[in-house]
Every structure is written in structure tokens, then in C-alpha cells.
Design a protein around this motif. Structure first.
Motif, PDB file in Angstrom:
ATOM      1  N   ILE A 180     -14.484   6.068  -0.710  1.00 38.70           N
ATOM      2  CA  ILE A 180     -13.155   5.459  -0.661  1.00 38.70           C
ATOM      3  C   ILE A 180     -12.829   5.196   0.803  1.00 38.70           C
ATOM      4  N   GLU A 181     -12.513   3.936   1.115  1.00 38.12           N
ATOM      5  CA  GLU A 181     -12.112   3.598   2.474  1.00 38.12           C
ATOM      6  C   GLU A 181     -10.621   3.863   2.638  1.00 38.12           C
ATOM      7  N   LEU A 182     -10.242   4.310   3.822  1.00 41.20           N
ATOM      8  CA  LEU A 182      -8.876   4.755   4.070  1.00 41.20           C
ATOM      9  C   LEU A 182      -8.201   3.898   5.125  1.00 41.20           C
ATOM     10  N   ILE A 183      -6.975   3.509   4.838  1.00 40.38           N
ATOM     11  CA  ILE A 183      -6.076   2.931   5.828  1.00 40.38           C
ATOM     12  C   ILE A 183      -5.111   4.049   6.197  1.00 40.38           C
ATOM     13  N   LEU A 184      -5.090   4.404   7.456  1.00 40.08           N
ATOM     14  CA  LEU A 184      -4.228   5.488   7.938  1.00 40.08           C
ATOM     15  C   LEU A 184      -3.133   4.909   8.808  1.00 40.08           C
ATOM     16  N   ASP A 185      -1.895   5.209   8.476  1.00 39.15           N
ATOM     17  CA  ASP A 185      -0.758   4.767   9.285  1.00 39.15           C
ATOM     18  C   ASP A 185      -0.500   5.724  10.432  1.00 39.15           C
ATOM     19  N   ALA A 186      -0.144   5.150  11.566  1.00 36.06           N
ATOM     20  CA  ALA A 186       0.466   5.916  12.643  1.00 36.06           C
ATOM     21  C   ALA A 186       1.960   5.896  12.310  1.00 36.06           C
ATOM     22  N   PRO A 187       2.543   7.039  11.977  1.00 34.39           N
ATOM     23  CA  PRO A 187       3.945   7.057  11.533  1.00 34.39           C
ATOM     24  C   PRO A 187       4.901   6.496  12.582  1.00 34.39           C
ATOM     25  N   ASN A 188       5.971   5.900  12.112  1.00 34.82           N
ATOM     26  CA  ASN A 188       6.957   5.308  13.013  1.00 34.82           C
ATOM     27  C   ASN A 188       7.464   6.288  14.055  1.00 34.82           C
ATOM     28  N   GLU A 189       7.621   7.551  13.663  1.00 36.69           N
ATOM     29  CA  GLU A 189       8.136   8.528  14.627  1.00 36.69           C
ATOM     30  C   GLU A 189       7.140   8.852  15.736  1.00 36.69           C
ATOM     31  N   ASP A 190       5.871   8.456  15.581  1.00 35.87           N
ATOM     32  CA  ASP A 190       4.857   8.665  16.616  1.00 35.87           C
ATOM     33  C   ASP A 190       4.732   7.490  17.569  1.00 35.87           C
ATOM     34  N   LEU A 191       5.332   6.364  17.246  1.00 31.06           N
ATOM     35  CA  LEU A 191       5.097   5.146  18.009  1.00 31.06           C
ATOM     36  C   LEU A 191       5.479   5.263  19.475  1.00 31.06           C
ATOM     37  N   GLN A 192       6.578   5.920  19.772  1.00 29.36           N
ATOM     38  CA  GLN A 192       6.991   6.047  21.169  1.00 29.36           C
ATOM     39  C   GLN A 192       5.949   6.791  21.978  1.00 29.36           C
ATOM     40  N   SER A 193       5.425   7.878  21.444  1.00 28.44           N
ATOM     41  CA  SER A 193       4.431   8.652  22.195  1.00 28.44           C
ATOM     42  C   SER A 193       3.088   7.931  22.284  1.00 28.44           C
TER      43      SER A 193
ATOM     44  N   ILE B 260      -6.440   1.385  10.994  1.00 27.89           N
ATOM     45  CA  ILE B 260      -5.270   2.154  11.403  1.00 27.89           C
ATOM     46  C   ILE B 260      -4.109   1.167  11.369  1.00 27.89           C
ATOM     47  N   ALA B 261      -3.088   1.485  10.617  1.00 29.45           N
ATOM     48  CA  ALA B 261      -1.888   0.643  10.548  1.00 29.45           C
ATOM     49  C   ALA B 261      -0.853   1.229  11.496  1.00 29.45           C
ATOM     50  N   VAL B 262      -0.219   0.364  12.251  1.00 32.47           N
ATOM     51  CA  VAL B 262       0.775   0.808  13.231  1.00 32.47           C
ATOM     52  C   VAL B 262       2.145   0.339  12.780  1.00 32.47           C
ATOM     53  N   GLY B 263       2.980   1.287  12.396  1.00 36.36           N
ATOM     54  CA  GLY B 263       4.331   0.959  11.969  1.00 36.36           C
ATOM     55  C   GLY B 263       4.390   0.561  10.510  1.00 36.36           C
ATOM     56  N   ASN B 264       5.399   1.029   9.839  1.00 36.93           N
ATOM     57  CA  ASN B 264       5.606   0.702   8.435  1.00 36.93           C
ATOM     58  C   ASN B 264       7.053   0.264   8.244  1.00 36.93           C
ATOM     59  N   GLU B 265       7.216  -0.984   7.873  1.00 35.49           N
ATOM     60  CA  GLU B 265       8.533  -1.556   7.618  1.00 35.49           C
ATOM     61  C   GLU B 265       9.484  -1.399   8.800  1.00 35.49           C
TER      62      GLU B 265
END
Length: 159
Positions: free
Chosen positions: A19-32, A59-64
Motif C-alpha cells: 500500500i502506497e502512502l500519502i503523508l500530510d505535513a499537518p497545518n500546525e507544523d507548517l510554520q516550523s 508528502i502533502a503539505v497543508g490540508n484545506e
């Protein structure tokens, strides 16, 4: 499969399976994550520690994230994602943000990820509930020669 934030238990469960995975970098991590050393640490902790046993695809950066959200300040133009599709086209203010993203994704061969779901709750007086729930028996929306019985198909075609 897509998960919206790193989760060690999920990573462990996905070891050595196809199974291939798309992993999000959570919005709260974006600043760091605007700091390269922090980004490298995040990638090593959340991807490197599990790869190649876990098949990370993207790797997905930001969600909505909307342009007015605090997290939007920390996106590079290539990493912005917004929920601004309205009536078959991006709103005027979204176009300036989404066009560079789409160009970047196209040039790298990466996908545009879109959350498509009925927006009944936002306009229950105008949107037929059966149209939102995929249960309409007849055509609800006509767009030229296209006919739609549900909001999902119409939104997907719009995108």
C-alpha cells in the motif's frame, strides 16, 4: 492511502505491505517546516525511520488551507493547497494562489489532491438533500449536455 498526520502505529501497520502512502505535513507544523533543518528532522522522523518498509508515495503539505488562514503565511508558492472551487471554476482570489500550485505540480508530475464532498451543510435551502446524498432519482443539474444526479459527480467533473 492518505493519512493527515504522521502516526507511528499506522506506519508500523503499513510495513512490508503493498500500500502506497500519502503523508500530510499537518497545518500546525507548517510554520516550523519553513526552516530547512526542521524539515529534515521531520522527514527523518516521520519517513526515513520507516522507509523503505513503508511505501511513501507523496508528502502533502497543508490540508484545506485558505489564503486567510495563519498557516498560509508559511507556504511557498509551490506548496499551497486551497478549497476554493466554486461553481465549476476557482474563485478569482483563489486563481492567483492555485495557478502556481497547479503549474508546479504539473511540472513535477505530482498529483493535485482535492477533497471532494457534498457541501449540503453550507447551503441546505438551495441544495437538494438527495443530490448531496447521492440518492436523487432524476437529473438535478444540467450543464450543457451533461446531467448530474449527485453533487459528488458534478464537483468531480468541475475539478
Amino acid at each position: 492511502m492518505r493519512i493527515y498526520d504522521p502516526d507511528e502505529a499506522t506506519h508500523q501497520a503499513l510495513r512490508e505491505i503493498n500500500i502506497e502512502l500519502i503523508l500530510d505535513a499537518p497545518n500546525e507544523d507548517l510554520q516550523s517546516l519553513v526552516v530547512a533543518s526542521t524539515t529534515n528532522e521531520w522527514v527523518q522522523k516521520n519517513i526515513g525511520a520507516f522507509s523503505p518498509a513503508v511505501k511513501f508515495r507523496y508528502i502533502a503539505v497543508g490540508n484545506e488551507v485558505k489564503p486567510t488562514d495563519a498557516a498560509a503565511l508559511y507556504f511557498s508558492p509551490q506548496c499551497k493547497t486551497f478549497t476554493m472551487l466554486r461553481s465549476g471554476s476557482f474563485s478569482a482570489n483563489a486563481t492567483t494562489y492555485i495557478a502556481p500550485i497547479i503549474s508546479f505540480l504539473a511540472s513535477t508530475g505530482a498529483p493535485l489532491l482535492a477533497n471532494i464532498y457534498p457541501a449540503y451543510i453550507s447551503d441546505p435551502k438551495t441544495i437538494d438533500l438527495n443530490y448531496a446524498l447521492l440518492t436523487a432519482q432524476a437529473t438535478i443539474v444540467r450543464d450543457g449536455t451533461l446531467e448530474y444526479r449527485n453533487f459528488f459527480d458534478a464537483t468531480l467533473d468541475s475539478l
